[in-house]
Design a protein around this motif. Structure first.
Motif, short mmCIF file in Angstrom:
data_model
loop_
_atom_site.label_atom_id
_atom_site.label_comp_id
_atom_site.label_asym_id
_atom_site.label_seq_id
_atom_site.Cartn_x
_atom_site.Cartn_y
_atom_site.Cartn_z
N HIS A 92 0.85 -1.20 0.00
CA HIS A 92 0.00 0.00 0.00
C HIS A 92 0.88 1.24 0.00
CE1 HIS A 92 -4.01 -1.72 0.89
NE2 HIS A 92 -3.25 -2.76 1.23
N CYS A 93 0.31 2.32 -0.54
CA CYS A 93 1.02 3.60 -0.47
C CYS A 93 0.98 4.07 0.99
CB CYS A 93 0.34 4.62 -1.38
SG CYS A 93 0.96 6.29 -1.14
N PRO A 94 2.13 4.36 1.59
CA PRO A 94 2.12 4.77 3.00
C PRO A 94 1.44 6.13 3.20
CG PRO A 94 4.31 4.98 2.06
CD PRO A 94 3.47 4.29 1.02
N ASN A 95 1.35 6.89 2.15
CA ASN A 95 0.77 8.23 2.29
C ASN A 95 -0.75 8.22 2.22
OD1 ASN A 95 0.76 11.11 2.40
ND2 ASN A 95 0.48 11.15 0.18
N CYS A 96 -1.31 7.51 1.21
CA CYS A 96 -2.76 7.62 1.01
C CYS A 96 -3.46 6.26 1.07
CB CYS A 96 -3.06 8.31 -0.31
SG CYS A 96 -2.68 7.30 -1.73
N SER A 97 -2.72 5.22 1.35
CA SER A 97 -3.28 3.86 1.49
C SER A 97 -3.77 3.23 0.20
CB SER A 97 -4.44 3.83 2.50
OG SER A 97 -3.97 4.17 3.76
N TYR A 128 5.58 5.30 -8.92
CA TYR A 128 4.85 6.34 -8.20
C TYR A 128 3.44 5.84 -7.90
CZ TYR A 128 8.58 9.42 -9.74
OH TYR A 128 9.80 10.00 -9.93
N CYS A 129 2.87 6.32 -6.78
CA CYS A 129 1.50 5.99 -6.43
C CYS A 129 0.57 6.64 -7.46
CB CYS A 129 1.19 6.51 -5.03
SG CYS A 129 -0.55 6.45 -4.63
N TYR A 130 -0.32 5.84 -8.04
CA TYR A 130 -1.21 6.40 -9.07
C TYR A 130 -2.20 7.38 -8.46
CZ TYR A 130 -5.03 3.48 -7.39
OH TYR A 130 -5.99 2.94 -6.62
N HIS A 131 -2.45 7.29 -7.14
CA HIS A 131 -3.48 8.12 -6.51
C HIS A 131 -2.94 9.46 -6.02
CE1 HIS A 131 -6.27 9.20 -3.14
NE2 HIS A 131 -7.09 9.11 -4.17
N CYS A 132 -1.82 9.44 -5.30
CA CYS A 132 -1.34 10.71 -4.74
C CYS A 132 -0.01 11.16 -5.31
CB CYS A 132 -1.23 10.62 -3.22
SG CYS A 132 0.15 9.63 -2.66
N GLY A 133 0.65 10.32 -6.09
CA GLY A 133 1.88 10.75 -6.73
C GLY A 133 3.14 10.53 -5.90
ZN LIG Z 1 -0.59 7.43 -2.54
#
Ligand SMILES: [Zn+2]
Length: 308
Positions: free
Chosen positions: A31-36, A45-50
């Motif tokens: 999971h992305c640690p920033n936005c889950s 890169y996370c597709y949701h928050c970058g």
């Molecule tokens: Zn993210």
């Protein structure tokens, strides 16, 4: 921008700030640690928050920290670079871009104007850019008719008369005048901007544009003029350590600015070269006239309203 959108943006911003207090980092693997958001593939890169995916090799060297700093300085300030270069080197471009909807690339019109004014008075607290100095007016009076004293007003003579009437030293009256003029010029200088917009709208009225277009246009013209003056003042006072700006310097600047206005009108209003030239000449005359009148009016009003 509609008010509701502005309010929504402000609310989202406040939510994000509140989020700093409450954020729990997601430490689950995959999971992305920033936005889950889950990592679907081998993305970098996370597709949701970058956010960039953690990666052992990227974080191990001191060099990586330095490069991050460099990139961050450049990227955070990219709008600043785009705005200054666009404003100075491509007259009219920012106005055109604003109305085509390119708004995130450059600073917004009023941001430019208020930032330049803020920097200006922060660095040069007593700059007489927007009020004529008492001595400058007196010298202009001595020289006969002169644009630095277009009413040919004998300010020094009147100051002597006033000193007798109100029983105060002439020096104090001059000091008071300068102080008041400084305050007035800072408070009322914003009037120049909408007035300029009115003149621009009269010059291009066959284009049937919203008045807001001219307000943006005027903010860019005025902003560019202030940026140019800021650069000249910085070079003259802070780099060359000369105490006064020479009249010839302002003459050169005004000539360059006249050409700037022609290009600004041409690009911002899609005018032909001939249309832009004669309108640019008129607009430059009006603009310089407006500034001259404003500068002297602040000093004269300051002087005339000293009663005791
Ligand atoms: Zn993210």
């Amino acid at each position: 921008m509609a008010l509701s959108i502005a309010i929504k943006e402000l609310r989202d911003f406040l939510k994000e700030i509140a989020g700093v207090f409450s954020q729990r980092f997601d430490e689950t693997a995959g999971h992305c640690p920033n936005c889950s958001a889950p990592y679907l593939r081998e993305e970098i890169y996370c597709y949701h928050c970058g956010e960039q995916k953690a990666n052992q090799s990227r974080d191990t060297t001191f060099y990586a920290l330095l490069m991050e700093l460099l990139v961050e300085i450049l990227v955070i300030n990219r709008r600043l670079f785009f705005t200054i270069i666009g404003l100075i080197c491509r007259p009219g471009l920012l106005t055109r871009a604003y109305f085509l909807g390119i708004r995130n690339k450059f600073y917004k019109p009023l941001t430019i104007l208020s930032a330049v004014v803020g920097i200006f008075y922060g660095v040069f607290a007593s700059a007489t850019l927007f009020h004529t100095g008492f001595n400058e007016m007196d010298q202009a009076y001595q020289q006969g008719w002169n644009t630095s004293n277009f009413l040919h007003y004998d300010i020094a003579g009147q100051a002597r008369l006033k000193s007798e009437t109100i029983h105060r030293d002439v020096k104090d009256i001059i000091k008071d005048t300068e102080q008041k003029a400084e305050v007035y010029s800072k408070n009322f200088f914003w009037l120049i901007w909408p007035l300029l917009a009115v003149f621009v709208s009269m010059l291009v009225r066959q284009q049937h544009l919203n008045f807001n277009y001219h307000l943006v246009s005027a903010a860019h013209i005025f902003g560019a003029y202030l940026v140019a003056w800021l650069l000249i003042c910085l070079i003259t006072f802070k780099v060359a350590h000369v105490t006064a700006i020479q009249p010839v310097q302002s003459l050169y600047l005004n000539i360059i600015f006249l050409i700037y206005m022609v290009f600004h009108l041409r690009i911002a209003y899609r005018l032909t070269a001939v249309e832009a030239i004669w309108r640019g000449l008129i607009l430059a005359a009006v603009f310089f006239g407006l500034i001259i009148i404003f500068r002297q009016a602040t000093t004269l009003i300051s002087f005339l309203t000293i009663n005791r």
